[in-house]
Structure formats: C-alpha cells, structure tokens
Write an enzyme that holds these catalytic residues in place. Sequence first.
Site, PDB file in Angstrom:
ATOM      1  N   TRP A  53      16.607 -12.107  -3.589  1.00  0.00           N
ATOM      2  CA  TRP A  53      15.777 -10.972  -4.018  1.00  0.00           C
ATOM      3  C   TRP A  53      15.992 -10.770  -5.498  1.00  0.00           C
ATOM      4  CZ3 TRP A  53      16.534  -6.202  -6.378  1.00  0.00           C
ATOM      5  CH2 TRP A  53      15.444  -5.315  -6.305  1.00  0.00           C
ATOM      6  N   ALA A  54      14.933 -10.462  -6.230  1.00  0.00           N
ATOM      7  CA  ALA A  54      15.062 -10.237  -7.671  1.00  0.00           C
ATOM      8  C   ALA A  54      14.468  -8.879  -8.025  1.00  0.00           C
ATOM      9  CB  ALA A  54      14.342 -11.333  -8.443  1.00  0.00           C
ATOM     10  N   ASP A  99      -4.952   6.709   1.950  1.00  0.00           N
ATOM     11  CA  ASP A  99      -5.296   5.329   1.621  1.00  0.00           C
ATOM     12  C   ASP A  99      -6.704   5.083   2.162  1.00  0.00           C
ATOM     13  OD1 ASP A  99      -5.569   2.427   1.783  1.00  0.00           O
ATOM     14  OD2 ASP A  99      -3.428   2.376   1.342  1.00  0.00           O
ATOM     15  N   HIS A 111     -16.481  -4.532  -0.001  1.00  0.00           N
ATOM     16  CA  HIS A 111     -16.585  -3.806   1.269  1.00  0.00           C
ATOM     17  C   HIS A 111     -17.826  -2.915   1.304  1.00  0.00           C
ATOM     18  CE1 HIS A 111     -12.887  -5.403   2.717  1.00  0.00           C
ATOM     19  NE2 HIS A 111     -12.248  -5.000   1.643  1.00  0.00           N
ATOM     20  N   HIS A 119       1.556 -15.236  -5.902  1.00  0.00           N
ATOM     21  CA  HIS A 119       0.472 -15.343  -4.928  1.00  0.00           C
ATOM     22  C   HIS A 119      -0.696 -14.434  -5.303  1.00  0.00           C
ATOM     23  CE1 HIS A 119       2.555 -11.722  -3.849  1.00  0.00           C
ATOM     24  NE2 HIS A 119       1.706 -11.424  -2.901  1.00  0.00           N
ATOM     25  N   ASN A 177      -0.300  -5.882  -6.749  1.00  0.00           N
ATOM     26  CA  ASN A 177       0.849  -5.264  -7.394  1.00  0.00           C
ATOM     27  C   ASN A 177       1.574  -6.232  -8.335  1.00  0.00           C
ATOM     28  OD1 ASN A 177       2.099  -2.742  -7.559  1.00  0.00           O
ATOM     29  ND2 ASN A 177       3.889  -3.573  -6.494  1.00  0.00           N
ATOM     30  N   HIS A 236       0.799  -1.226   0.000  1.00  0.00           N
ATOM     31  CA  HIS A 236       0.000   0.000   0.000  1.00  0.00           C
ATOM     32  C   HIS A 236       0.837   1.285   0.000  1.00  0.00           C
ATOM     33  CE1 HIS A 236      -4.323  -1.239   0.828  1.00  0.00           C
ATOM     34  NE2 HIS A 236      -3.673  -2.380   0.672  1.00  0.00           N
TER      35      HIS A 236
END
Length: 463
Positions: free
Chosen positions: A342-343, A112, A143, A360, A364, A13
């Site tokens: 890490w990539a 946000d 929501h 997953h 993003n 976020h």
Amino acid sequence: MHVAVFAFPFGCHALALINLVQKLARAAQETQFSFLNTEKSNNSIFSASITSLPDNIKTYNVADGVPQSHVFSGDPIERVELFIKETPKNFKMALETAVAVTGQEISCLIADAFLSFSGSIAESLSIPWIPVWIPVPHSLSTHIYTDMIRQHYANSLGYGCSNSCGDGHDVELEEKTLEIPGLSELHIADLPVEVLPRDAQETPFSCLLGQIGNMVQKADTLVLNFYQELYPEPLLIDLKSKFSNLLNVGFISLSMPPPSLPPSTEDTTGCLSWLDSQKSKTVAYISFGTVVNIPRSEMEELAEALEESRTPFLWSLRENVRDCLPNGFLERTTMHGKVVPWAPQTQVLAHSSTGVFMTHCGANSVYESIANGVPMICRPFFADNKLNARLVADVWRIGERIDGGVFTKTGVARSLDLILQHEQGRRIRSRVQAIKELVLKASAPGGHATQAFKTLVEKMTLV
Ligand SMILES: *[C@@H]1O[C@H](CO)[C@@H](O)[C@H](O)[C@H]1NC(C)=O
C-alpha cells in the site's frame, strides 16, 4: 437543520462524498449531518484516510443486502447488485433511525446521484434534493443520453440480435466519435457496457444506471466533482440547459492546494524516504486501485519492461498477487525499484521524484494526478476507465494510453521512454502542469469552484 446524506458504498464514491460532507460541516457548523452508508464501506473509508469527523456529522449503517452465510462468486459486481436489491428500504430505515436519534426532521437530502430513488424520497418528504455526481460529467451525459446512444449505435454494433451476429464488436465502428450533444470528443469504444450493453444482458446495475439519466434531470441543483474550466464548451452548455444550478465544486476528495508533504521519516511505508533517494521526475508510480486485478500475463510483461528498461519504479501491489511476478523479479530490481502492499498515493504523487503515474484511470486517481501535475500512462479496465483514459490521452493530452489496450513489454517500455525521456513527454508534462494551475486558481478564494461551493451551502440550508 438536519441534512441527510446517502452514500453509494462502492469504488471511491463514499470516500469522495464524506470528504464533501466534511467540508460542508465545517462551513455550516449549526447544521446536523447524518451520513448513511453500509458498514463495510464506512469501515474502509475510515481506515483509508479519515480519522475523525467534525462533531456535527454522525454516521448511520445501511443494510448491504448480503444474506447471512452468503457465498460470493468473486465477481465484484455481485455486492453492488445485492445492495441495489435492498434499496430504497435500507435507506428509509436508516433515515428513521437518524431522525429518532437526533430528534430532528430531515431538512435536505444530499445523495450520490447513482442512488436515483433518493429523488422520490426527498419529494415525499417535501425537502430539497441535491444529487452529487462523482465521476466525470461526460459520463453523466452518457447516462442522460443512454436511449439516444442505444438507438444510434446498438443495432449497428449487433447488440440485441441473436448469437448469429457474432461477438458484436465492430472495431472500426467502435472507433467512431459520438454524435451526441456535448460528447463529440468520445468514441463509441469508450462507452461502458452499462450504457451500451453490446452483447451483454441488462443487469440490475445497468438498469439502475439507466434510471439515473431520467431521474437526475428532476433536480434543480446538481453538484459535480469537477471544474467548470475542464469542460468542452458544448458539454457545459448542454448540462447548464438541464440544471438551473450546475455546481462544479472542484475535486471533492482532494484538498486544494495539496497539503505539503510530511517529513519522510513519518511515513511508515517507507515510500517517501525511498523517493527522496531518487532523482527528480524519474520514478514511475504504479497502482491500479483496490478493485482491479491485472491478468497474470500482463503483470509479467509490465514487470519485464520495468526490469529491462531499468526505470526507477514504485509499485503498490497487494501481497496476495505478488506470486504473479516473474521469478526473482523482486530480488533483481531492488537497486531501482520498490514494491509495497500500500502506498500513500496523494503524497507519492506530490513527491518531486515521481515522473509518471501508471493507472487504471479511475476518476479519483486521474484527479490526484492532475492536482499534482503528474503525467499518466493509462491502462483502463472497466466502468468509466476508458472514458477517463480518452480525456487524459486525447482530449487534455496529459498522458498516454498503453499501446493496444493491454500491457506488453514493448508497449510499456515505449510509453515510459516517451514520457520520461522525450520532448513529447516534456510537452505532456507542461500541459498537466498548466491544468494543475487552472484548478488551483478555481479552488482559490473567488475562483469558480469556491463560488459553487458557497452556492451549495446556501441551497442546502435554505428553508
Ligand atoms: C464508521 O466507522 C467508524 C470508524 O471505524 C466508527 O467509529 C463508526 O462508529 C462507524 N459508524 C457506524 C455507523 O458503524
């Protein structure tokens, strides 16, 4: 002009929001921006991808609510709940600091949308309030319609009754589509526990999310991290009926078009030069973000499938979970695989050797995959992951959900084969390429997203 920005310091976020604020700060250089975030989140967004900010943005720390010498249980939601308990006091204090430091009263509050209390703060200051919705708009609707969803489905799923109702998971019912305005493409099973708690208790987080739907509708202007072109029409119509200005400014974390790749030699992780040595669209890039921990048994199944199928793979995997890999896996796969802690994800996805993204389905990650025209294999874990996976696999049809919802050796091998080798995979790839073209066009001068961004700048600087 002094615009205050309230970040929600979890997941992707805050990074998304600071990206938007950077674009705004460049578009409105006379305006001062105060970005309010927790120290922890601030440090992580700066080490992740942002190195410097325009001069008209200043960051301020917000208390995270973690008591001194607090011992964490290991459940990631704990941080979120401690933080929620500290709101809105922590933001009000940081706001006072920002006013004192700049000597300027706040003229507009961008927040946000998860921080639903921000609407009342803006109201008490008599300034415009512009909430920003970071996940996909479908989840905003879940929501807005939480009460209706619970009325329709909670009882039949056994939520709210005693233990005698069993575990409350009626598999057949979970696969029914939703009869809720704009959401007919989703299934009950896609709803996160915060919207439909099933057998779980209400938590501070689900209560916060429960208030969002009501609060956010008080805003005239709502910014979405999305493209008008990607909505099902009923959802767009429904949301437009609720907000006078529904501003779909595009994928706010990404530069569109994606910047060209740097020379591979400049990438110290070695990912790009390794990808250079692979054939076009053959590599499976694997990453489940920074929060998700895959169960050990699934890690093993996934690793075995990669090894046996000899699929070229680039796996971003933290050092501390590597001992979950089968014995000798790393040594046996050096010829066709690379595991890194890490990539540089955006660049990996932009590389021509990358053929599929195993993800997953955090919003993003899905957006980055779309922006680079890469098909996905989805293994959703929590929050909005399932909902995003539904859009990817069944609505946009730009990827595959893993069989049975968990990694098995045969399931992984089947999905890889389908996407990388088969005609069906070719069709999936051409659909994701088509969506990429659509969003590129929307982000170009004169495109819908560009127009929406201009309107946002106008609303924000209106006195
Ligand atoms: C946020 O992080 C950056 C980079 O570490 C640092 O320069 C800045 O001072 C931080 N802001 C706050 C308010 O701590």
